[in-house]
Design a protein around this motif. Structure first.
Motif, PDB file in Angstrom:
ATOM      1  N   ASN A 167       0.828  -1.190   0.000  1.00  0.00           N
ATOM      2  CA  ASN A 167       0.000   0.000   0.000  1.00  0.00           C
ATOM      3  C   ASN A 167       0.872   1.253   0.000  1.00  0.00           C
ATOM      4  O   ASN A 167       1.804   1.373   0.803  1.00  0.00           O
ATOM      5  N   GLY A 168       0.559   2.192  -0.892  1.00  0.00           N
ATOM      6  CA  GLY A 168       1.367   3.392  -1.011  1.00  0.00           C
ATOM      7  C   GLY A 168       1.336   4.275   0.213  1.00  0.00           C
ATOM      8  O   GLY A 168       2.235   5.102   0.409  1.00  0.00           O
ATOM      9  N   ALA A 169       0.296   4.117   1.059  1.00  0.00           N
ATOM     10  CA  ALA A 169       0.195   4.934   2.266  1.00  0.00           C
ATOM     11  C   ALA A 169       0.957   4.337   3.436  1.00  0.00           C
ATOM     12  O   ALA A 169       1.121   4.985   4.474  1.00  0.00           O
ATOM     13  N   ASN A 170       1.448   3.098   3.300  1.00  0.00           N
ATOM     14  CA  ASN A 170       2.120   2.416   4.399  1.00  0.00           C
ATOM     15  C   ASN A 170       3.592   2.796   4.432  1.00  0.00           C
ATOM     16  O   ASN A 170       4.300   2.672   3.433  1.00  0.00           O
ATOM     17  N   THR A 171       4.060   3.241   5.588  1.00  0.00           N
ATOM     18  CA  THR A 171       5.448   3.729   5.714  1.00  0.00           C
ATOM     19  C   THR A 171       6.366   2.749   6.440  1.00  0.00           C
ATOM     20  O   THR A 171       7.536   3.050   6.652  1.00  0.00           O
ATOM     21  N   ASN A 172       5.858   1.577   6.840  1.00  0.00           N
ATOM     22  CA  ASN A 172       6.708   0.605   7.519  1.00  0.00           C
ATOM     23  C   ASN A 172       7.805   0.112   6.578  1.00  0.00           C
ATOM     24  O   ASN A 172       7.572  -0.077   5.381  1.00  0.00           O
ATOM     25  N   THR A 173       8.996  -0.106   7.100  1.00  0.00           N
ATOM     26  CA  THR A 173      10.125  -0.515   6.272  1.00  0.00           C
ATOM     27  C   THR A 173      10.730  -1.850   6.712  1.00  0.00           C
ATOM     28  O   THR A 173      11.914  -2.118   6.484  1.00  0.00           O
ATOM     29  N   SER A 174       9.936  -2.703   7.336  1.00  0.00           N
ATOM     30  CA  SER A 174      10.412  -4.028   7.751  1.00  0.00           C
ATOM     31  C   SER A 174      10.285  -5.016   6.598  1.00  0.00           C
ATOM     32  O   SER A 174       9.398  -4.901   5.748  1.00  0.00           O
ATOM     33  N   SER A 175      11.149  -6.023   6.585  1.00  0.00           N
ATOM     34  CA  SER A 175      11.088  -7.061   5.557  1.00  0.00           C
ATOM     35  C   SER A 175      10.046  -8.096   5.913  1.00  0.00           C
ATOM     36  O   SER A 175       9.545  -8.156   7.043  1.00  0.00           O
ATOM     37  N   GLY A 176       9.729  -8.957   4.948  1.00  0.00           N
ATOM     38  CA  GLY A 176       8.914 -10.130   5.204  1.00  0.00           C
ATOM     39  C   GLY A 176       9.759 -11.258   5.750  1.00  0.00           C
ATOM     40  O   GLY A 176      10.926 -11.080   6.101  1.00  0.00           O
ATOM     41  N   SER A 177       9.185 -12.443   5.826  1.00  0.00           N
ATOM     42  CA  SER A 177       9.877 -13.563   6.470  1.00  0.00           C
ATOM     43  C   SER A 177      10.944 -14.164   5.560  1.00  0.00           C
ATOM     44  O   SER A 177      10.873 -14.099   4.335  1.00  0.00           O
ATOM     45  N   ARG A 178      11.951 -14.745   6.206  1.00  0.00           N
ATOM     46  CA  ARG A 178      13.055 -15.348   5.476  1.00  0.00           C
ATOM     47  C   ARG A 178      12.636 -16.709   4.932  1.00  0.00           C
ATOM     48  O   ARG A 178      11.504 -17.148   5.099  1.00  0.00           O
ATOM     49  N   GLY A 179      13.571 -17.388   4.292  1.00  0.00           N
ATOM     50  CA  GLY A 179      13.289 -18.717   3.754  1.00  0.00           C
ATOM     51  C   GLY A 179      12.183 -18.670   2.723  1.00  0.00           C
ATOM     52  O   GLY A 179      12.181 -17.838   1.821  1.00  0.00           O
ATOM     53  N   GLY A 180      11.194 -19.539   2.873  1.00  0.00           N
ATOM     54  CA  GLY A 180      10.109 -19.653   1.914  1.00  0.00           C
ATOM     55  C   GLY A 180       9.208 -18.451   1.814  1.00  0.00           C
ATOM     56  O   GLY A 180       8.418 -18.348   0.871  1.00  0.00           O
ATOM     57  N   GLY A 181       9.306 -17.511   2.757  1.00  0.00           N
ATOM     58  CA  GLY A 181       8.544 -16.270   2.648  1.00  0.00           C
ATOM     59  C   GLY A 181       9.084 -15.345   1.575  1.00  0.00           C
ATOM     60  O   GLY A 181       8.413 -14.386   1.179  1.00  0.00           O
ATOM     61  N   LEU A 182      10.310 -15.599   1.096  1.00  0.00           N
ATOM     62  CA  LEU A 182      10.961 -14.853   0.018  1.00  0.00           C
ATOM     63  C   LEU A 182      11.010 -13.352   0.299  1.00  0.00           C
ATOM     64  O   LEU A 182      10.994 -12.526  -0.614  1.00  0.00           O
ATOM     65  N   GLY A 183      11.081 -12.987   1.581  1.00  0.00           N
ATOM     66  CA  GLY A 183      11.150 -11.587   1.945  1.00  0.00           C
ATOM     67  C   GLY A 183       9.844 -10.843   1.795  1.00  0.00           C
ATOM     68  O   GLY A 183       9.793  -9.625   2.002  1.00  0.00           O
ATOM     69  N   TYR A 184       8.734 -11.555   1.451  1.00  0.00           N
ATOM     70  CA  TYR A 184       7.431 -10.903   1.282  1.00  0.00           C
ATOM     71  C   TYR A 184       6.388 -11.399   2.279  1.00  0.00           C
ATOM     72  O   TYR A 184       5.820 -10.620   3.032  1.00  0.00           O
ATOM     73  N   SER A 185       6.081 -12.688   2.279  1.00  0.00           N
ATOM     74  CA  SER A 185       4.930 -13.173   3.046  1.00  0.00           C
ATOM     75  C   SER A 185       5.297 -13.455   4.503  1.00  0.00           C
ATOM     76  O   SER A 185       6.459 -13.440   4.896  1.00  0.00           O
ATOM     77  N   LEU A 186       4.264 -13.720   5.310  1.00  0.00           N
ATOM     78  CA  LEU A 186       4.467 -14.102   6.705  1.00  0.00           C
ATOM     79  C   LEU A 186       4.892 -15.561   6.792  1.00  0.00           C
ATOM     80  O   LEU A 186       4.852 -16.301   5.805  1.00  0.00           O
ATOM     81  N   ASN A 187       5.296 -15.982   7.975  1.00  0.00           N
ATOM     82  CA  ASN A 187       5.503 -17.389   8.300  1.00  0.00           C
ATOM     83  C   ASN A 187       4.667 -17.671   9.533  1.00  0.00           C
ATOM     84  O   ASN A 187       4.998 -17.236  10.633  1.00  0.00           O
ATOM     85  N   ASN A 188       3.522 -18.363   9.344  1.00  0.00           N
ATOM     86  CA  ASN A 188       2.615 -18.559  10.479  1.00  0.00           C
ATOM     87  C   ASN A 188       3.106 -19.610  11.452  1.00  0.00           C
ATOM     88  O   ASN A 188       2.622 -19.692  12.583  1.00  0.00           O
ATOM     89  N   TYR A 189       4.078 -20.423  11.063  1.00  0.00           N
ATOM     90  CA  TYR A 189       4.657 -21.407  11.975  1.00  0.00           C
ATOM     91  C   TYR A 189       5.587 -20.729  12.971  1.00  0.00           C
ATOM     92  O   TYR A 189       5.599 -21.038  14.159  1.00  0.00           O
ATOM     93  N   GLY A 327      12.002  -8.852  -3.024  1.00  0.00           N
ATOM     94  CA  GLY A 327      12.466  -9.513  -1.814  1.00  0.00           C
ATOM     95  C   GLY A 327      13.155 -10.819  -2.172  1.00  0.00           C
ATOM     96  O   GLY A 327      13.055 -11.311  -3.302  1.00  0.00           O
ATOM     97  N   ALA A 328      13.857 -11.397  -1.214  1.00  0.00           N
ATOM     98  CA  ALA A 328      14.478 -12.705  -1.400  1.00  0.00           C
ATOM     99  C   ALA A 328      14.717 -13.321  -0.039  1.00  0.00           C
ATOM    100  O   ALA A 328      14.828 -12.617   0.968  1.00  0.00           O
ATOM    101  N   GLY A 329      14.787 -14.640  -0.010  1.00  0.00           N
ATOM    102  CA  GLY A 329      15.030 -15.322   1.250  1.00  0.00           C
ATOM    103  C   GLY A 329      15.829 -16.594   1.069  1.00  0.00           C
ATOM    104  O   GLY A 329      15.785 -17.233   0.018  1.00  0.00           O
ATOM    105  N   THR A 330      16.578 -16.937   2.112  1.00  0.00           N
ATOM    106  CA  THR A 330      17.228 -18.240   2.208  1.00  0.00           C
ATOM    107  C   THR A 330      16.863 -18.844   3.556  1.00  0.00           C
ATOM    108  O   THR A 330      16.435 -18.150   4.475  1.00  0.00           O
TER     109      THR A 330
END
Length: 342
Positions: A167-189, A327-330
């Motif tokens: 969202n263009g109005a969102n100013t948060n600058t944190s990454s997404g989850s590592r590994g299979g989240g590929l730096g975008y999605s959450l990891n619910n585990y 994003g990217a993750g390992t």
């Protein structure tokens, strides 16, 4: 390979060629991102007229243009002195300030000649999450047409690269989850948040976890529901799309539900062999039944049919502006992850 046309005033290059830019397509208001120089109207019939590009970034030099427009971020558990993300044609002495962090060369001696480099999101090292965000809001009404190249190589085959909108109005600058989240999605585990305010993320997933149910939804039962919304399970060499952050306060701890995916070969021993062309088109909001379309191919002209397409995610359609990023993750397994030619 010679350049192949993809739109008026726009051509596409092979993975190791570097031209780029962002255009608005005047007739239908599509925002285009990358460039190149002639037209095949059969590949993009809606592009009747294309004015000058809005934006271009090759990532092939020692620095990037307009660094104040970008945010970079990187996380890894424990102590880490990595310079990731970094420019392979730069040196560690040539850093430039961004809104968050710095972007420098990957080593004391440049890995690539200036003009032939790439943006390296991760090294072949475990448990990384990295991203780069174009932190300038653009309108969703105009749509998006972006092309770039990406490569995943040099490690043990994990995990992958994401292209995302938030969202263009969102100013948060944190990454997404590592590994299979590929730096975008959450990891619910692991209860790790995704990109806050995410609208959707396209995963170019060599290892296969991005399509797993762990990377969408929250709670038990999963809030994304049963298959296919939580995810169909691990799918190696796969391109798939996840939706956005569904939390009211954009905490990134729910949503990112699986939308669709298909097989694609992302393998290669080095950048040249692993290089893939990518084109992503979001129809303007005024189009009937607007779609999100993704093409992935290794060489030659762009295929006429998209590799993957779906209706535009609801979070994107509800937003008036967006920002875009990679994003990217390992995880336990690793790879070098690079993009260029934006």
């Amino acid at each position: 390979m010679g350049a192949q046309g993809i739109g008026e005033g726009v051509t596409r290059a092979a993975p190791c060629q570097r031209r780029g830019g962002v255009r608005r397509i005047a007739t239908v208001g599509i925002l285009a991102t990358t460039l190149m120089a002639s037209i095949l109207t059969s590949e993009m019939p809606e592009a009747a007229a294309v004015p000058a590009p809005l934006f271009s970034e090759s990532f092939g030099g020692t620095t990037i243009a307009s660094p104040s427009n970008w945010v970079v971020g990187y996380t890894k558990p424990g102590s880490d002195t990595s310079t990731i993300p970094c420019m392979t044609a730069g040196t560690t002495a040539s850093s430039q300030s961004l809104l968050v962090g710095t972007l420098s060369g990957c080593a004391s001696s440049a890995i690539d000649a200036s003009g032939s480099g790439a943006l390296r999101l991760t090294a072949a090292s475990a448990d990384q999450s990295a991203y780069i965000l174009y932190d300038q809001a653009l309108t969703t009404a105009s749509g998006l047409d972006i092309t770039f190249q990406q490569a995943q190589y040099g490690g043990t085959g994990a995990d992958g690269i994401s292209f995302f909108l938030k969202n263009g109005a969102n100013t948060n600058t944190s990454s997404g989850s590592r590994g299979g989240g590929l730096g975008y999605s959450l990891n619910n585990y692991q209860n790790t948040a995704g990109i806050r305010g995410g609208l959707f993320g396209i995963g170019f997933d060599k290892y296969g976890d991005y399509s797993d149910g762990f990377y969408g939804g929250a709670g038990s039962p999963n809030s994304c529901g049963a298959y296919p919304n939580a995810g169909p399970g691990g799918r190696a060499n796969y391109v798939s799309i996840r939706g956005g952050d569904t939390t009211a306060s954009s905490t990134g701890l729910d949503g990112y539900c699986y939308l669709t995916g298909t097989s694609t070969n992302l393998a290669g021993a080095d950048r040249s062999a692993a290089g893939r062309n990518v084109r992503i088109v979001l129809d303007p909001q005024t189009a009937p039944s607007p779609k999100l379309k993704v093409w992935v191919w290794s060489s030659g002209s762009m295929p006429s049919a998209p590799t993957l397409q779906t209706s535009q995610p609801s979070q994107y359609r509800a937003a008036s502006t967006f920002k875009f990023g990679f994003g990217a993750g390992t995880g336990g397994s690793t790879d070098i992850h690079e993009v260029w030619g934006l």
